[in-house]
Design an enzyme around this catalytic site. Structure first.
Site, PDB file in Angstrom:
ATOM      1  N   ARG A  83       0.858  -1.183   0.000  1.00  0.00           N
ATOM      2  CA  ARG A  83       0.000   0.000   0.000  1.00  0.00           C
ATOM      3  C   ARG A  83       0.895   1.234   0.000  1.00  0.00           C
ATOM      4  O   ARG A  83       1.705   1.423   0.903  1.00  0.00           O
ATOM      5  CB  ARG A  83      -0.898  -0.018   1.240  1.00  0.00           C
ATOM      6  CG  ARG A  83      -1.751   1.213   1.405  1.00  0.00           C
ATOM      7  CD  ARG A  83      -2.738   1.072   2.568  1.00  0.00           C
ATOM      8  NE  ARG A  83      -3.516   2.282   2.703  1.00  0.00           N
ATOM      9  CZ  ARG A  83      -3.317   3.223   3.631  1.00  0.00           C
ATOM     10  NH1 ARG A  83      -2.390   3.065   4.558  1.00  0.00           N
ATOM     11  NH2 ARG A  83      -4.048   4.313   3.647  1.00  0.00           N
ATOM     12  N   HIS A 126      -2.687  11.022   0.441  1.00  0.00           N
ATOM     13  CA  HIS A 126      -2.228  10.797   1.813  1.00  0.00           C
ATOM     14  C   HIS A 126      -1.643  12.122   2.305  1.00  0.00           C
ATOM     15  O   HIS A 126      -0.456  12.243   2.595  1.00  0.00           O
ATOM     16  CB  HIS A 126      -1.214   9.645   1.849  1.00  0.00           C
ATOM     17  CG  HIS A 126      -1.019   9.014   3.205  1.00  0.00           C
ATOM     18  ND1 HIS A 126      -1.186   7.674   3.436  1.00  0.00           N
ATOM     19  CD2 HIS A 126      -0.662   9.551   4.395  1.00  0.00           C
ATOM     20  CE1 HIS A 126      -0.924   7.402   4.719  1.00  0.00           C
ATOM     21  NE2 HIS A 126      -0.606   8.532   5.320  1.00  0.00           N
ATOM     22  N   GLU A 171      -7.340   8.594   5.693  1.00  0.00           N
ATOM     23  CA  GLU A 171      -7.625   9.306   6.935  1.00  0.00           C
ATOM     24  C   GLU A 171      -8.054  10.761   6.728  1.00  0.00           C
ATOM     25  O   GLU A 171      -7.342  11.694   7.149  1.00  0.00           O
ATOM     26  CB  GLU A 171      -6.415   9.254   7.879  1.00  0.00           C
ATOM     27  CG  GLU A 171      -5.998   7.846   8.256  1.00  0.00           C
ATOM     28  CD  GLU A 171      -4.969   7.799   9.384  1.00  0.00           C
ATOM     29  OE1 GLU A 171      -4.517   8.864   9.839  1.00  0.00           O
ATOM     30  OE2 GLU A 171      -4.624   6.689   9.822  1.00  0.00           O
ATOM     31  N   ASN A 300      -7.869   1.928   9.639  1.00  0.00           N
ATOM     32  CA  ASN A 300      -6.577   2.161  10.308  1.00  0.00           C
ATOM     33  C   ASN A 300      -6.838   2.200  11.799  1.00  0.00           C
ATOM     34  O   ASN A 300      -7.675   2.989  12.278  1.00  0.00           O
ATOM     35  CB  ASN A 300      -5.955   3.490   9.876  1.00  0.00           C
ATOM     36  CG  ASN A 300      -5.485   3.467   8.430  1.00  0.00           C
ATOM     37  OD1 ASN A 300      -5.623   2.463   7.737  1.00  0.00           O
ATOM     38  ND2 ASN A 300      -4.932   4.577   7.977  1.00  0.00           N
ATOM     39  N   TYR A 302      -4.854   2.183  15.635  1.00  0.00           N
ATOM     40  CA  TYR A 302      -3.644   2.218  16.462  1.00  0.00           C
ATOM     41  C   TYR A 302      -3.946   1.979  17.937  1.00  0.00           C
ATOM     42  O   TYR A 302      -3.207   1.306  18.623  1.00  0.00           O
ATOM     43  CB  TYR A 302      -2.899   3.547  16.260  1.00  0.00           C
ATOM     44  CG  TYR A 302      -2.245   3.585  14.885  1.00  0.00           C
ATOM     45  CD1 TYR A 302      -0.984   3.044  14.697  1.00  0.00           C
ATOM     46  CD2 TYR A 302      -2.909   4.095  13.769  1.00  0.00           C
ATOM     47  CE1 TYR A 302      -0.389   3.026  13.446  1.00  0.00           C
ATOM     48  CE2 TYR A 302      -2.317   4.074  12.513  1.00  0.00           C
ATOM     49  CZ  TYR A 302      -1.055   3.534  12.360  1.00  0.00           C
ATOM     50  OH  TYR A 302      -0.474   3.497  11.121  1.00  0.00           O
ATOM     51  N   GLU A 379      -3.924   0.003   8.069  1.00  0.00           N
ATOM     52  CA  GLU A 379      -2.772   0.442   8.874  1.00  0.00           C
ATOM     53  C   GLU A 379      -2.944  -0.048  10.296  1.00  0.00           C
ATOM     54  O   GLU A 379      -4.040   0.053  10.873  1.00  0.00           O
ATOM     55  CB  GLU A 379      -2.643   1.975   8.939  1.00  0.00           C
ATOM     56  CG  GLU A 379      -1.998   2.604   7.754  1.00  0.00           C
ATOM     57  CD  GLU A 379      -1.846   4.115   7.890  1.00  0.00           C
ATOM     58  OE1 GLU A 379      -1.643   4.620   9.019  1.00  0.00           O
ATOM     59  OE2 GLU A 379      -1.949   4.791   6.849  1.00  0.00           O
TER      60      GLU A 379
HETATM   61  C1  FCB Z   1      -1.483   7.349  10.478  1.00  0.00           C
HETATM   62  C2  FCB Z   1      -1.011   7.846   9.127  1.00  0.00           C
HETATM   63  C3  FCB Z   1       0.339   7.317   8.715  1.00  0.00           C
HETATM   64  C4  FCB Z   1       1.287   7.207   9.880  1.00  0.00           C
HETATM   65  C5  FCB Z   1       0.645   6.501  11.036  1.00  0.00           C
HETATM   66  C6  FCB Z   1       1.557   6.298  12.228  1.00  0.00           C
HETATM   67  O1  FCB Z   1      -2.371   8.264  11.034  1.00  0.00           O
HETATM   68  O2  FCB Z   1      -1.936   7.517   8.127  1.00  0.00           O
HETATM   69  O3  FCB Z   1       0.819   8.130   7.693  1.00  0.00           O
HETATM   70  O4  FCB Z   1       1.774   8.432  10.202  1.00  0.00           O
HETATM   71  O5  FCB Z   1      -0.498   7.180  11.447  1.00  0.00           O
END
Ligand code: FCB
Length: 472
Positions: A83, A126, A171, A300, A302, A379
């Site tokens: 990607r 992006h 995002e 995505n 985290y 992500e």
């Molecule tokens: C996301 C982004 C990516 C990277 C990660 C850690 O928000 O899409 O570019 O910075 O975080």
């Protein structure tokens, strides 16, 4: 050697796609090569105090010149898909005429991937808007949505014969709200009205592009990638905390999911942001365009969060400690994150793998399944302070554990009946982490910036084994 073939090993579905992700500005470098001009991130990097250490993207990982070696590395890892994003300012410098030399880079990259049997997973935006378009209003301005479609179709003209998977935006929440309201990302505004207009125009640009791509080739796989969170009230018995969780879910998740999948903004979000101009930028017919049917949704993830309308005794840092003024990215929410007492990554983000399972279950039930849209994790990853050892290894045990725990969470979701179709680790290699500059390393491949030497970390070796075994 870590043996993954234990008696209890769990298999991934046959069609599950394993990949890794990057983005143009974060890795390419070559910021003035072959006609490329500034994006808003080139400009933002020059603003004093905006990026830690005044780092910029002029060299980054020099991927523009090293893409062949990088693709060979991907093949060594056994990645099935890669990607990446295309840089608008490389394809259309100054947002104007097409630049064949810039576009040709992506053509060569795609050819290299296909030669190695790696599926290109292309993202058109992006966060790197051409600076000249910013100067005429950027995403605050409706016209930018149409210009985005034109740029997207120029990329499609060149790559549409070889790329099947097309993601419009990465995002949009960060592009709109971290960029125009928190001020921590380019273009660095602190304006809720601008942020909401940007969010709507990003969605409109997505919809116009999805329509145009669909019309050009009904066979393409079309999607968008959103960063989504799992927000829980810090105290489920406190009405203020329950409302804080609702606001975060509304102003981060549903403000994008509902227009995309239901053709309307959520009523509670509209009430929260009343008076901030969103109604004024939504024209008749926009929501029909924005809700153009998609093939996939990229998620995505985290970390999740516990939120309250009251400040915690110990604040949870969310943005890079830069010296410019930043504020909350939420246009209508006085909310604070509270610690869940979980271990954290080098970003200070809590490690919460089960949040990924929970998120996938919810998004499937509420949005993806009714719309018959496939879910991919586009992500997920972690920054830690890695060192290259004398023997040339990078013993990143914490990242390896993070990766395995999140892959396990994906398998948990699949077992609960959510057909997750793939997973892209963020990131293939260490790179420019926005306002943090090069201070944070997310890669499964270490990059030594002065020499540009790449070293596969232990997490990368382990990921290669998972991919080869197709089980955890
Ligand atoms: C996301 C982004 C990516 C990277 C990660 C850690 O928000 O899409 O570019 O910075 O975080």
């Amino acid at each position: 050697m870590i043996s993954l073939a234990t008696a209890a090993s769990r298999s991934f579905p046959a069609e599950f796609l394993f990949g890794a992700a990057t983005a143009a500005f974060q890795i390419e470098g070559a910021s003035t090569t072959d006609g490329r001009t500034d994006s808003i991130w080139d400009t933002f990097c020059r603003v004093p105090g905006a990026v830690i250490n005044a780092d910029d993207g002029s060299q980054a990982c020099d991927h523009y010149h090293r893409y062949r070696d990088d693709v060979a590395l991907m093949a060594d890892l056994g990645l099935q898909s890669y990607r990446f994003s295309t840089s608008w300012a490389r394809v259309q410098p100054d947002g104007a005429a097409l630049n064949p030399a810039g576009l040709d880079f992506y053509s060569r990259l795609v050819d290299e991937l296909l030669t190695k049997g790696i599926r290109p997973w292309l993202t058109l935006y992006h966060w790197d808007l051409p600076q000249t378009i910013e100067e005429t209003g950027g995403w605050r301005h409706r016209d930018t949505a149409y210009r985005f479609r034109d740029y997207a179709m120029a990329v499609y003209e060149q790559l549409g014969d070889r790329v099947e998977a097309w993601t419009t935006l990465n995002e949009p929440w960060c592009a709109a709200f971290v960029g125009h309201l928190a001020g921590a990302h380019a273009p660095g505004d602190n304006d809720p009205v601008a942020a909401l207009a940007a969010a709507h125009h990003l969605l409109l640009g997505h919809g116009l592009t999805a329509q145009a791509l669909r019309e050009a080739n009904p066979e393409l796989d079309l999607g968008i990638t959103l960063n989504l969170t799992v927000a829980k009230p810090a105290d489920p018995d406190r009405p203020g905390d329950v409302d804080a969780a609702r606001r975060i879910d509304g102003q981060m998740n549903r403000i994008f999911l509902d227009p995309l999948f239901r053709g309307s903004y959520p009523a509670d979000v509209l009430a929260d942001v009343a008076g901030l101009g969103l109604d004024e930028v939504v024209a008749d017919g926009d929501l029909a365009i924005i809700s153009t049917p998609l093939d996939f949704l990229g998620v995505n993830y985290y970390h999740g969060e516990r939120v309250s309308d009251e400040a915690p005794t110990e604040p949870m840092p969310t943005e890079a400690p830069t010296s410019r003024p930043t504020r909350s990215p939420f246009p209508a929410a006085e909310v604070y994150s509270h610690s869940q007492q979980l271990p954290t990554t080098a970003m200070g983000w809590e490690i919460q793998p089960d949040g990924l399972r929970e998120l996938l279950v919810r998004i499937h039930a509420d949005y993806a399944e009714p719309a018959e849209v496939q879910l991919f994790v586009t992500e997920n990853g972690a920054a830690f302070d890695d060192q290259v050892n004398q023997d040339g290894s990078v013993a990143d045990a914490e990242r390896l554990a993070f990766l395995r725990a999140h892959l396990a969470a994906v398998l948990d979701a699949i077992e609960e009946g959510v057909p997750v179709h793939g997973y892209f680790y963020w990131s293939l290699m260490d790179n420019f982490e926005w306002a943090w500059g090069y201070a944070k390393r997310f890669g499964i491949v270490h990059v030594d910036y002065p020499t540009q030497r790449r070293t596969v970390k232990d997490s990368g070796l382990a990921y290669a084994q998972v991919i080869a075994a197709r089980s955890l």
